[in-house]
Structure formats: C-alpha cells, structure tokens
Design a protein around this motif. Structure first.
Motif, PDB file in Angstrom:
ATOM      1  N   SER A   1      43.929  27.072  49.458  1.00  0.00           N
ATOM      2  CA  SER A   1      43.209  27.964  50.380  1.00  0.00           C
ATOM      3  C   SER A   1      42.291  27.176  51.301  1.00  0.00           C
ATOM      4  O   SER A   1      42.103  27.537  52.463  1.00  0.00           O
ATOM      5  CB  SER A   1      42.409  28.997  49.585  1.00  0.00           C
ATOM      6  OG  SER A   1      43.269  29.852  48.858  1.00  0.00           O
TER       7      SER A   1
ATOM      8  N   ARG B   1      44.797  36.268  47.781  1.00  0.00           N
ATOM      9  CA  ARG B   1      44.628  37.304  48.813  1.00  0.00           C
ATOM     10  C   ARG B   1      43.179  37.400  49.274  1.00  0.00           C
ATOM     11  O   ARG B   1      42.907  37.501  50.474  1.00  0.00           O
ATOM     12  CB  ARG B   1      45.101  38.652  48.272  1.00  0.00           C
ATOM     13  CG  ARG B   1      46.604  38.798  48.192  1.00  0.00           C
ATOM     14  CD  ARG B   1      46.999  40.253  47.980  1.00  0.00           C
ATOM     15  NE  ARG B   1      46.433  40.784  46.742  1.00  0.00           N
ATOM     16  CZ  ARG B   1      47.059  40.736  45.575  1.00  0.00           C
ATOM     17  NH1 ARG B   1      48.249  40.180  45.474  1.00  0.00           N
ATOM     18  NH2 ARG B   1      46.491  41.246  44.495  1.00  0.00           N
ATOM     19  N   SER B   2      42.249  37.386  48.340  1.00  0.00           N
ATOM     20  CA  SER B   2      40.838  37.554  48.708  1.00  0.00           C
ATOM     21  C   SER B   2      40.346  36.373  49.533  1.00  0.00           C
ATOM     22  O   SER B   2      39.551  36.548  50.466  1.00  0.00           O
ATOM     23  CB  SER B   2      39.977  37.722  47.448  1.00  0.00           C
ATOM     24  OG  SER B   2      40.044  36.561  46.633  1.00  0.00           O
TER      25      SER B   2
ATOM     26  N   SER C   1      42.965  27.159  59.873  1.00  0.00           N
ATOM     27  CA  SER C   1      42.385  28.289  60.607  1.00  0.00           C
ATOM     28  C   SER C   1      41.267  27.827  61.531  1.00  0.00           C
ATOM     29  O   SER C   1      41.171  28.269  62.679  1.00  0.00           O
ATOM     30  CB  SER C   1      41.863  29.338  59.623  1.00  0.00           C
ATOM     31  OG  SER C   1      41.247  30.405  60.293  1.00  0.00           O
TER      32      SER C   1
ATOM     33  N   SER D   1      45.582  37.614  43.205  1.00  0.00           N
ATOM     34  CA  SER D   1      44.412  38.326  43.738  1.00  0.00           C
ATOM     35  C   SER D   1      43.438  37.351  44.377  1.00  0.00           C
ATOM     36  O   SER D   1      42.884  37.620  45.449  1.00  0.00           O
ATOM     37  CB  SER D   1      43.726  39.100  42.616  1.00  0.00           C
ATOM     38  OG  SER D   1      42.527  39.683  43.068  1.00  0.00           O
TER      39      SER D   1
ATOM     40  N   ASN E   1      42.304  34.393  51.422  1.00  0.00           N
ATOM     41  CA  ASN E   1      43.004  34.427  52.714  1.00  0.00           C
ATOM     42  C   ASN E   1      42.391  35.438  53.664  1.00  0.00           C
ATOM     43  O   ASN E   1      42.487  35.292  54.891  1.00  0.00           O
ATOM     44  CB  ASN E   1      44.483  34.743  52.505  1.00  0.00           C
ATOM     45  CG  ASN E   1      45.243  33.587  51.896  1.00  0.00           C
ATOM     46  OD1 ASN E   1      44.784  32.441  51.933  1.00  0.00           O
ATOM     47  ND2 ASN E   1      46.397  33.862  51.317  1.00  0.00           N
ATOM     48  N   ASP E   2      41.730  36.458  53.128  1.00  0.00           N
ATOM     49  CA  ASP E   2      41.076  37.451  53.975  1.00  0.00           C
ATOM     50  C   ASP E   2      39.814  36.907  54.634  1.00  0.00           C
ATOM     51  O   ASP E   2      39.231  37.571  55.503  1.00  0.00           O
ATOM     52  CB  ASP E   2      40.723  38.695  53.155  1.00  0.00           C
ATOM     53  CG  ASP E   2      41.951  39.500  52.775  1.00  0.00           C
ATOM     54  OD1 ASP E   2      42.996  39.324  53.430  1.00  0.00           O
ATOM     55  OD2 ASP E   2      41.877  40.301  51.819  1.00  0.00           O
ATOM     56  N   CYS E   3      39.371  35.717  54.218  1.00  0.00           N
ATOM     57  CA  CYS E   3      38.104  35.159  54.729  1.00  0.00           C
ATOM     58  C   CYS E   3      38.330  33.929  55.598  1.00  0.00           C
ATOM     59  O   CYS E   3      37.404  33.127  55.788  1.00  0.00           O
ATOM     60  CB  CYS E   3      37.176  34.798  53.564  1.00  0.00           C
ATOM     61  SG  CYS E   3      36.778  36.162  52.464  1.00  0.00           S
TER      62      CYS E   3
ATOM     63  N   GLU F   1      33.198  34.325  48.449  1.00  0.00           N
ATOM     64  CA  GLU F   1      34.302  35.000  47.757  1.00  0.00           C
ATOM     65  C   GLU F   1      34.828  34.140  46.615  1.00  0.00           C
ATOM     66  O   GLU F   1      35.172  34.656  45.535  1.00  0.00           O
ATOM     67  CB  GLU F   1      35.428  35.305  48.754  1.00  0.00           C
ATOM     68  CG  GLU F   1      36.574  36.110  48.176  1.00  0.00           C
ATOM     69  CD  GLU F   1      36.145  37.489  47.707  1.00  0.00           C
ATOM     70  OE1 GLU F   1      36.789  38.008  46.770  1.00  0.00           O
ATOM     71  OE2 GLU F   1      35.182  38.038  48.279  1.00  0.00           O
TER      72      GLU F   1
ATOM     73  N   GLU G   1      38.549  33.506  58.686  1.00  0.00           N
ATOM     74  CA  GLU G   1      37.814  33.438  59.951  1.00  0.00           C
ATOM     75  C   GLU G   1      36.348  33.049  59.744  1.00  0.00           C
ATOM     76  O   GLU G   1      35.637  32.782  60.711  1.00  0.00           O
ATOM     77  CB  GLU G   1      37.882  34.788  60.675  1.00  0.00           C
ATOM     78  CG  GLU G   1      39.291  35.263  61.012  1.00  0.00           C
ATOM     79  CD  GLU G   1      39.973  34.344  62.004  1.00  0.00           C
ATOM     80  OE1 GLU G   1      39.276  33.771  62.860  1.00  0.00           O
ATOM     81  OE2 GLU G   1      41.209  34.178  61.907  1.00  0.00           O
TER      82      GLU G   1
END
Length: 403
Positions: A207, A79-80, A214, A76, A82-84, A94, A86
């Motif tokens: 991450s 995922r959280s 990124s 979890s 990786n969603d950030c 997060e 950008e």
C-alpha cells in the motif's frame, strides 16, 4: 453407524449413545490368528467423553472463526488503505486504526524520507533518514505530517521515540515492496502471531508503494495543470498581441477585420460608417521632436477618438498614423456632426497640452449598409479617398505658433 453418529454430532444434532461390542483380531501374514494376551478394558464415563468431544468441537469452531476473521482482515486492510491514497496523513491514521482493531499492545510505524532501493545481493546499509510517522498505544492513535516527524538518531533511537517506560516485546517488520524499502513496523505482539503480522506488513508495504505512485501522479497532475495554465496565458498574450496595437492598446488591422465581419453579420441593413482618421504631420513631429513625441501624439489621437465614440463602436490603429472607426448611426448629418466633434476635441486637447506641437486629425467618412457579404475593403477605400481630399486642407505645419 458410528461414523454417521459422529457426523451428526459434529453438525450439532442430538445423538443417542451407543455401545458397540468389538474385539481385536490380529493375524499373521499366512492368515493364522495370533494369540494376544487378554486386554483389560478401562471403562470411560460417557459424560466425560461427550464433554471432551464438545470441547474439541468448540475449539475447532473458534480456530475456524479466527482463521476466517484474519483472512478477511487482509482484504479489508487493503481496501481501507487504498481509500486514503489522496491523503498520506489519513493513510497513516487508517493503518494505526487497523492495528488497534487487531488488538496489538502498541504499534509504531517508521518511514524513510525517500524509499531506498536494494538490489539483489547488495549489502544492506542502515538508513539515516528514518522518522516516526504514526503510532498506536494506550488506545490512542496519532500520525504526523512530514515536517513534524521526529528522526531516529544516535542520541534518540527507536526506543526513545516510543514515549513510555513499559517493557515491550516488539516484532520488527521491514516494509518492502519489490526492491524498495519504505520503513519498518514495530508491533508488540505474541510470538505465535508473527506469521499473520508478517502478512500484514507485506500488505502495508504494498500500500505504501501505491501511495508513492499516487503522490507521483498528483505531482504530475499539478505540473500539467501549471503547464496548461502557462500555455493558456501565453495563448491569451499571443491572441492579444495578434489583435491589438502595442502602443495604443487599440485593435490592429486583424482585430478590426474580425470585428467588421461580426458587425456586418449582425447589423444588417442599418446605416453604418467606416471612418479613416490620420494624425496630421506625424513625420514632422518625429523629425523635429523625436519619436517619443510622435508616440505621444499617436496615443493622444487614440484617446481623442475614443472619447468621441460610444462603447459599442470599434476603433483601431491599422498603420503608422492611420486609424479606422466602425459604427452605426441613423442620425441625419452625422458626418458633419462627427467632424465637428473631433475638431472640438482636438482644440480642447491642444489648449491643455504643453507640447510644442499641435495634435490634429484629418477624417474620411464612407457610409454603407452592412450585409454578410459586404466587401469592407471597398468601403475602406472610399473612406481613404475622402481622407486624401481632407488632408489637402490641413495646416502646413503642426508647430505651435509662438505667442
């Protein structure tokens, strides 16, 4: 039977108590039974046994739930974060929100300005560019943009940046991914929680590596976007240069030819004209008053001709003193009307001009009916022939008569 009863009890079923008589029998290696002293059985309350078993089952269930919760939390967290990818600021927030979910007393995240690469067997050197990037304390989560992060210095160390006077027991985790160190994570946790939070720190380090990738990709996209825009701008300039005359801003021969092809494909069988215009005595102007005067005269011709045309008409400068016009008109006696319009415009211009020379234009006009297969070079040749005849009647000199 006792084994089956135990399995049913572990599954939460009601099981009847059973008393099974047993006796201990010990034999020698030869098979003879050894004589043992009589064992005194100590009676144990059945209720106490049941309570003890229930406590054991409950503890096992709690440990299983805790294990499942923590195992699930790692994925979890990944995922959280990786969603950030950008937004670094959102990434830091997060990460601290996840620390709050894990109920740490407080957590501080320190990041290096740039990751440091440590090779195997290389001596570790304390970094000098460590900054407080985010924290969680007293149920408050906050993060800092790069230029707002406070640095760790000799005068203001890690403890001074933590901002409270309470005593803490911090576990420090270096945030690594491969050979790169990104910073460190300080968590106030119990000692037995260290292994789990070590795994958490590994995930955060990984991450941070993805975040670095990124950001590098975002920079490359921006650079590519700028490069593409620069290429498009240069192509626009080259396209303009290839189709337009630099001195007058009019179409050049290439631009005029393209417009003529479009015109012949769309204005089929209408009465149309190609007009050749020529500035009278450009050589005399250049030789007598210089090339700047000649340039002025050419720019003036462009303005005079443009002022006598409609917006949909095409005007181009195709040579030193040569201009071409393409238009359609159904008006009778158009050639005489247009010649007079140009002559009158030149008269008005010369009356207002303070130059020592006159700007006058000779014209040759050829009529045709456009078709997709029209040979416009033949039409231009006809107009040029008319121009040649018209130039025979121009004045011998454009020097302005002295009053």
């Amino acid at each position: 039977m006792a084994v089956y009863d135990l399995v049913d009890k572990l599954d939460g079923k009601n099981v009847l108590s059973r008393r099974v008589p047993v006796s201990l029998c010990v034999r020698e290696s030869c098979g003879c039974q050894e004589q043992l002293p009589e064992i005194q059985n100590t009676p144990v309350s059945l209720t106490e046994q049941i309570h003890k078993l229930n406590r054991t089952i409950t503890n096992m269930k709690l440990e299983l739930i805790s294990f499942q919760r923590r195992s699930w939390f790692i994925s979890s967290l990944a995922r959280s974060l990786n969603d950030c990818m950008e937004d670094e600021y959102a990434f830091l927030l997060e990460a601290m929100e996840n620390m709050r979910e894990l109920r740490t007393k407080c957590t501080y995240l320190f990041l290096l300005d740039e990751p440091i690469v440590y090779h195997q067997n290389e001596k570790w050197i304390c970094p000098q560019n460590l900054r407080l990037a985010a924290y969680y304390r007293n149920e408050e989560v906050d993060a800092f943009h790069f230029y707002d992060r406070q640095p760790v210095t000799d005068q203001k160390g890690i403890c001074q940046l933590m901002g409270d006077d309470e005593r803490h027991q911090f576990m420090i985790f270096l945030l690594f991914s491969g050979e790169k160190q990104y910073g460190l994570l300080a968590c106030d946790i119990q000692q037995e929680e260290f292994p789990f939070f070590y795994v958490i720190s590994l995930q955060i380090g990984l991450s941070l590596h993805y975040l670095e990738i990124s950001k590098a990709e975002a920079r490359r996209r921006q650079e590519m976007s700028r490069d593409l825009e620069l290429v498009r701008e240069r192509n626009r300039v080259l396209g303009f240069i290839s189709k337009y005359d630099e001195l007058t801003g009019l179409l050049n021969l290439r631009g005029f030819t393209e417009q003529t092809k479009k015109f012949c494909s769309s204005e089929i069988n209408q009465r149309a004209y190609i007009i050749c215009g020529d500035l009278d005595h450009l050589k005399e102007i250049n030789d007598t008053w210089g090339h700047p005067a000649g340039n002025f005269a050419l720019q003036s011709v462009a303005r005079i001709l443009g002022g006598c045309l409609r917006s949909q008409d095409t005007l181009a400068r195709v040579g030193g003193d040569e201009f071409l016009i393409l238009l359609n008109c159904e008006e009778e006696n158009f050639q005489d009307i247009f010649r007079k319009r140009i002559k009158d415009a030149c008269t008005v211009f010369n009356a207002e001009s303070d130059k020592p020379f006159l700007v006058e234009i000779s014209l040759g006009i050829a009529e045709f009916r456009p078709k997709p297969d029209t040979n416009t070079q033949e039409i231009i040749a006809l107009a040029d022939k008319e121009l040649y005849e018209a130039k025979k009647h121009r004045r011998k000199s454009v020097r302005r008569p002295e009053s």
